[in-house]
Design a protein around this motif. Structure first.
Motif, PDB file in Angstrom:
ATOM      1  N   MET A   1      -6.251   3.751  13.291  1.00  0.00           N
ATOM      2  CA  MET A   1      -7.314   3.971  12.307  1.00  0.00           C
ATOM      3  C   MET A   1      -6.931   3.312  10.992  1.00  0.00           C
ATOM      4  SD  MET A   1      -6.795   7.852  10.844  1.00  0.00           S
ATOM      5  CE  MET A   1      -5.316   8.276   9.905  1.00  0.00           C
ATOM      6  N   LYS A   2      -7.917   3.084  10.140  1.00  0.00           N
ATOM      7  CA  LYS A   2      -7.680   2.535   8.814  1.00  0.00           C
ATOM      8  C   LYS A   2      -7.336   3.656   7.832  1.00  0.00           C
ATOM      9  CE  LYS A   2      -8.849  -1.724   9.931  1.00  0.00           C
ATOM     10  NZ  LYS A   2      -7.856  -2.830   9.945  1.00  0.00           N
ATOM     11  N   LYS A   7       2.050   1.364  -1.374  1.00  0.00           N
ATOM     12  CA  LYS A   7       3.067   0.335  -1.143  1.00  0.00           C
ATOM     13  C   LYS A   7       4.143   0.308  -2.219  1.00  0.00           C
ATOM     14  CE  LYS A   7       2.552  -1.848   1.954  1.00  0.00           C
ATOM     15  NZ  LYS A   7       2.888  -1.541   3.378  1.00  0.00           N
ATOM     16  N   GLY A   8       3.812   0.788  -3.396  1.00  0.00           N
ATOM     17  CA  GLY A   8       4.710   0.742  -4.541  1.00  0.00           C
ATOM     18  C   GLY A   8       3.875   0.820  -5.803  1.00  0.00           C
ATOM     19  N   PRO A   9       4.510   0.868  -6.987  1.00  0.00           N
ATOM     20  CA  PRO A   9       3.741   0.991  -8.230  1.00  0.00           C
ATOM     21  C   PRO A   9       2.617  -0.033  -8.340  1.00  0.00           C
ATOM     22  CG  PRO A   9       6.072   1.285  -8.671  1.00  0.00           C
ATOM     23  CD  PRO A   9       5.963   0.856  -7.231  1.00  0.00           C
ATOM     24  N   TYR A  10       1.422   0.477  -8.589  1.00  0.00           N
ATOM     25  CA  TYR A  10       0.214  -0.323  -8.778  1.00  0.00           C
ATOM     26  C   TYR A  10      -0.179  -1.102  -7.532  1.00  0.00           C
ATOM     27  CZ  TYR A  10       1.081   0.853 -13.642  1.00  0.00           C
ATOM     28  OH  TYR A  10       1.323   1.544 -14.799  1.00  0.00           O
ATOM     29  N   SER A  11       0.171  -0.575  -6.371  1.00  0.00           N
ATOM     30  CA  SER A  11      -0.166  -1.293  -5.141  1.00  0.00           C
ATOM     31  C   SER A  11      -0.488  -0.315  -4.013  1.00  0.00           C
ATOM     32  CB  SER A  11       0.993  -2.199  -4.707  1.00  0.00           C
ATOM     33  OG  SER A  11       0.689  -2.853  -3.488  1.00  0.00           O
ATOM     34  N   VAL A  12      -1.720  -0.411  -3.503  1.00  0.00           N
ATOM     35  CA  VAL A  12      -2.094   0.271  -2.264  1.00  0.00           C
ATOM     36  C   VAL A  12      -2.776  -0.747  -1.364  1.00  0.00           C
ATOM     37  CG1 VAL A  12      -2.366   2.563  -3.313  1.00  0.00           C
ATOM     38  CG2 VAL A  12      -4.349   1.024  -3.176  1.00  0.00           C
ATOM     39  N   GLU A  13      -2.717  -0.499  -0.070  1.00  0.00           N
ATOM     40  CA  GLU A  13      -3.373  -1.377   0.886  1.00  0.00           C
ATOM     41  C   GLU A  13      -4.050  -0.543   1.960  1.00  0.00           C
ATOM     42  OE1 GLU A  13      -0.759  -4.302   2.515  1.00  0.00           O
ATOM     43  OE2 GLU A  13      -0.080  -5.039   0.550  1.00  0.00           O
ATOM     44  N   VAL A  14      -5.118  -1.072   2.526  1.00  0.00           N
ATOM     45  CA  VAL A  14      -5.769  -0.442   3.665  1.00  0.00           C
ATOM     46  C   VAL A  14      -5.130  -1.023   4.919  1.00  0.00           C
ATOM     47  CG1 VAL A  14      -7.929  -0.072   4.894  1.00  0.00           C
ATOM     48  CG2 VAL A  14      -7.899  -0.079   2.396  1.00  0.00           C
ATOM     49  N   GLU A  15      -4.465  -0.164   5.681  1.00  0.00           N
ATOM     50  CA  GLU A  15      -3.703  -0.612   6.837  1.00  0.00           C
ATOM     51  C   GLU A  15      -4.093   0.186   8.081  1.00  0.00           C
ATOM     52  OE1 GLU A  15       0.444  -1.981   4.634  1.00  0.00           O
ATOM     53  OE2 GLU A  15       0.415  -0.147   5.832  1.00  0.00           O
ATOM     54  N   VAL A  56       0.103   8.077   2.971  1.00  0.00           N
ATOM     55  CA  VAL A  56      -1.345   7.906   3.062  1.00  0.00           C
ATOM     56  C   VAL A  56      -1.972   8.829   2.021  1.00  0.00           C
ATOM     57  CG1 VAL A  56      -3.402   8.218   4.479  1.00  0.00           C
ATOM     58  CG2 VAL A  56      -1.322   7.269   5.489  1.00  0.00           C
ATOM     59  N   PHE A  57      -2.645   8.253   1.054  1.00  0.00           N
ATOM     60  CA  PHE A  57      -3.220   9.016  -0.047  1.00  0.00           C
ATOM     61  C   PHE A  57      -4.477   9.771   0.395  1.00  0.00           C
ATOM     62  CE2 PHE A  57      -1.614   6.205  -3.832  1.00  0.00           C
ATOM     63  CZ  PHE A  57      -0.359   6.765  -3.712  1.00  0.00           C
ATOM     64  N   GLY A  58      -4.899  10.707  -0.457  1.00  0.00           N
ATOM     65  CA  GLY A  58      -6.197  11.329  -0.290  1.00  0.00           C
ATOM     66  C   GLY A  58      -6.169  12.832  -0.092  1.00  0.00           C
ATOM     67  N   HIS A  59      -6.435  13.598  -1.168  1.00  0.00           N
ATOM     68  CA  HIS A  59      -6.474  15.061  -1.044  1.00  0.00           C
ATOM     69  C   HIS A  59      -7.869  15.641  -1.282  1.00  0.00           C
ATOM     70  CE1 HIS A  59      -5.341  14.261  -5.319  1.00  0.00           C
ATOM     71  NE2 HIS A  59      -6.211  15.233  -5.555  1.00  0.00           N
ATOM     72  N   GLU A 350     -19.592   4.645  -5.303  1.00  0.00           N
ATOM     73  CA  GLU A 350     -19.404   4.972  -3.892  1.00  0.00           C
ATOM     74  C   GLU A 350     -19.164   3.660  -3.160  1.00  0.00           C
ATOM     75  OE1 GLU A 350     -21.891   8.107  -2.104  1.00  0.00           O
ATOM     76  OE2 GLU A 350     -22.996   8.111  -4.013  1.00  0.00           O
ATOM     77  N   LEU A 351     -18.022   3.577  -2.484  1.00  0.00           N
ATOM     78  CA  LEU A 351     -17.577   2.310  -1.920  1.00  0.00           C
ATOM     79  C   LEU A 351     -17.042   2.508  -0.505  1.00  0.00           C
ATOM     80  CD1 LEU A 351     -15.486   1.132  -5.021  1.00  0.00           C
ATOM     81  CD2 LEU A 351     -17.783   0.350  -4.405  1.00  0.00           C
ATOM     82  N   PRO A 352     -17.040   1.438   0.307  1.00  0.00           N
ATOM     83  CA  PRO A 352     -16.386   1.524   1.616  1.00  0.00           C
ATOM     84  C   PRO A 352     -14.870   1.611   1.449  1.00  0.00           C
ATOM     85  CG  PRO A 352     -17.148  -0.713   1.191  1.00  0.00           C
ATOM     86  CD  PRO A 352     -17.697   0.140   0.085  1.00  0.00           C
ATOM     87  N   LEU A 353     -14.214   2.162   2.455  1.00  0.00           N
ATOM     88  CA  LEU A 353     -12.772   2.383   2.378  1.00  0.00           C
ATOM     89  C   LEU A 353     -12.003   1.099   2.099  1.00  0.00           C
ATOM     90  CD1 LEU A 353     -10.616   4.675   2.843  1.00  0.00           C
ATOM     91  CD2 LEU A 353     -10.379   3.758   5.156  1.00  0.00           C
ATOM     92  N   ASP A 354     -12.461  -0.024   2.639  1.00  0.00           N
ATOM     93  CA  ASP A 354     -11.689  -1.257   2.494  1.00  0.00           C
ATOM     94  C   ASP A 354     -11.664  -1.781   1.061  1.00  0.00           C
ATOM     95  OD1 ASP A 354     -14.239  -2.322   2.253  1.00  0.00           O
ATOM     96  OD2 ASP A 354     -14.161  -3.468   4.122  1.00  0.00           O
ATOM     97  N   GLN A 355     -12.481  -1.206   0.176  1.00  0.00           N
ATOM     98  CA  GLN A 355     -12.446  -1.609  -1.226  1.00  0.00           C
ATOM     99  C   GLN A 355     -11.537  -0.712  -2.073  1.00  0.00           C
ATOM    100  OE1 GLN A 355     -16.194  -2.527  -3.135  1.00  0.00           O
ATOM    101  NE2 GLN A 355     -17.084  -3.293  -1.231  1.00  0.00           N
TER     102      GLN A 355
END
Length: 377
Positions: A1-2, A7-15, A56-59, A350-355
């Motif tokens: 799943m996505k 990833k580190g300070p000021y960096s997140v990625e959808v993986e 994995v972020f998100g609460h 409101e945005l898609p997850l990949d953004q």
């Protein structure tokens, strides 16, 4: 799943990460329909916590139940649910007493657990396509089916109850005046909640134009601290008396009036100056025991210079701590259903997850009107 991965300070990625599965009979798997980026996520995003890459972020999460453990009794597949950011067991001493933010079960050695947050237990976040929810009968709040009020209900996971909690900590009563420091999502929810509770006048202190305008739109009085000392501005509008109550919706990354650097205790000290003698302060704004990015050695150890002498002299009361979401979420849900509350005014995008990577960057920089972002996987 996505999923959104730190990833580190000021960096997140959808993986691509492993889809969660049922690990205990009391659990459910929720297919996420909405998940939000919180100001608290920015503390980790900016490297201001001990968060390690890979989280994995998100609460702030809601969605549809896709799979149930055999021990779940009050829920069924297809139920639409929103989960408090607090992961809680429901049976420990603190949970039984209503302090679900301080559960003694879900995070051994620490009072409290949360999804996708550093030091808050092994619970993956919900900025993803799916989320594993433990103690599901206790943690899932059922919602009406369909997609009505999606963004309103989304805010029941955290910021609407947290804003309300700030007012509860300050014991805001009908007819009182309230100063809310911080016009971000939680501050706006605190101001909105104060008005719902019958406050006569609510001030919102910030310097971001979009935030101050939203405060004005809901009937609060905006105070721009870039234009002068906010304590004096509020006293000038209260005949010198100050307010009855105050809420700190900023926390430790506060900026002082007239200063170009952080001053972690400035909001607490401003509230001590703003609130009249024998008033009360509610502090849902986040303070941490260690801040690697603190402006001085004391701040890095979570030690702040607070005007405790003036607080004592004025006989002020102060309540602190994370929100026990389950104390409020059912009632606030019902207020939304009955048209008495519509907290989604705070949602700007409101945005898609990949953004998500772009959204984190813009929200962190407070640009392009980013005040609250909801992601839809």
């Amino acid at each position: 799943m996505k999923a959104v991965v730190y990833k580190g300070p000021y960096s997140v990625e959808v993986e691509d990460v492993a889809k969660p599965g049922i690990q205990h009979p009391n659990e459910v798997i929720v297919k996420i329909t909405s998940t939000a980026i919180c100001g608290s996520d920015l503390h980790m995003y900016e490297g201001r916590t001990a968060a390690e890459p890979g989280i994995v972020f998100g609460h702030e999460n809601m969605g549809i139940i896709e799979e149930l453990g055999e021990g779940v009794t009050s829920l069924k597949e297809g139920d639409r649910v929103v989960m408090p950011f607090n992961v809680a067991c429901g049976f420990c001493t603190n949970c039984v007493e209503g302090y679900t933010a301080f559960c003694q079960t879900v995070n051994p050695g620490f009072a409290g657990g949360a999804y996708g947050y550093v030091s808050m237990g092994p619970w993956a976040g919900g900025q993803a396509e799916y989320l594993r929810v433990p103690y599901a009968d206790f943690n899932c709040l059922k919602l009406p089916p369909g997609d009505e009020h999606e963004t309103d209900f989304m805010l029941l996971a955290d910021i609407f109850p947290t804003g309300y909690h700030g007012c509860e900590l300050a014991q805001v009563r009908p007819g009182e005046s309230v100063a809310v420091y911080g016009g971000g999502p939680v501050g706006l929810m605190a101001a909105y909640s104060a008005l719902l509770r019958g406050a006569s006048k609510v001030f919102v202190v910030d310097r971001v134009p979009e935030r101050l305008e939203k405060a004005r739109e809901i009937g609060a009085v905006p105070i721009n601290f870039a234009e002068g000392d906010p304590v004096q501005q509020i006293k000038d509008q209260t005949s010198g008396a100050g307010t009855d109550k105050g809420v700190d919706a900023v926390g430790y990354q506060a900026m002082a009036h007239g200063m170009a650097r952080e001053e972690p205790a400035t909001v607490l000290n401003s509230l001590v100056g703003t609130v009249r003698a024998t008033g009360a302060l509610g502090v849902p704004g986040l303070y941490v025991p260690a801040d690697p990015g603190g402006p001085d050695e004391q701040a890095k150890r979570g030690m702040l210079l607070v005007s405790i002498g003036k607080l004592f002299e004025k006989g002020l009361r102060m309540g602190t701590g994370q929100c026990n979401v389950k104390r409020y979420n059912r009632q606030l849900r019902d207020m939304i259903i009955e048209g008495r509350a519509a907290p989604s005014f705070v949602v700007s995008h409101e945005l898609p997850l990949d953004q998500a990577p772009s959204a984190y960057d813009k929200f962190d920089k407070r640009i392009e009107g980013y005040t609250k972002v909801v992601l839809h996987p």
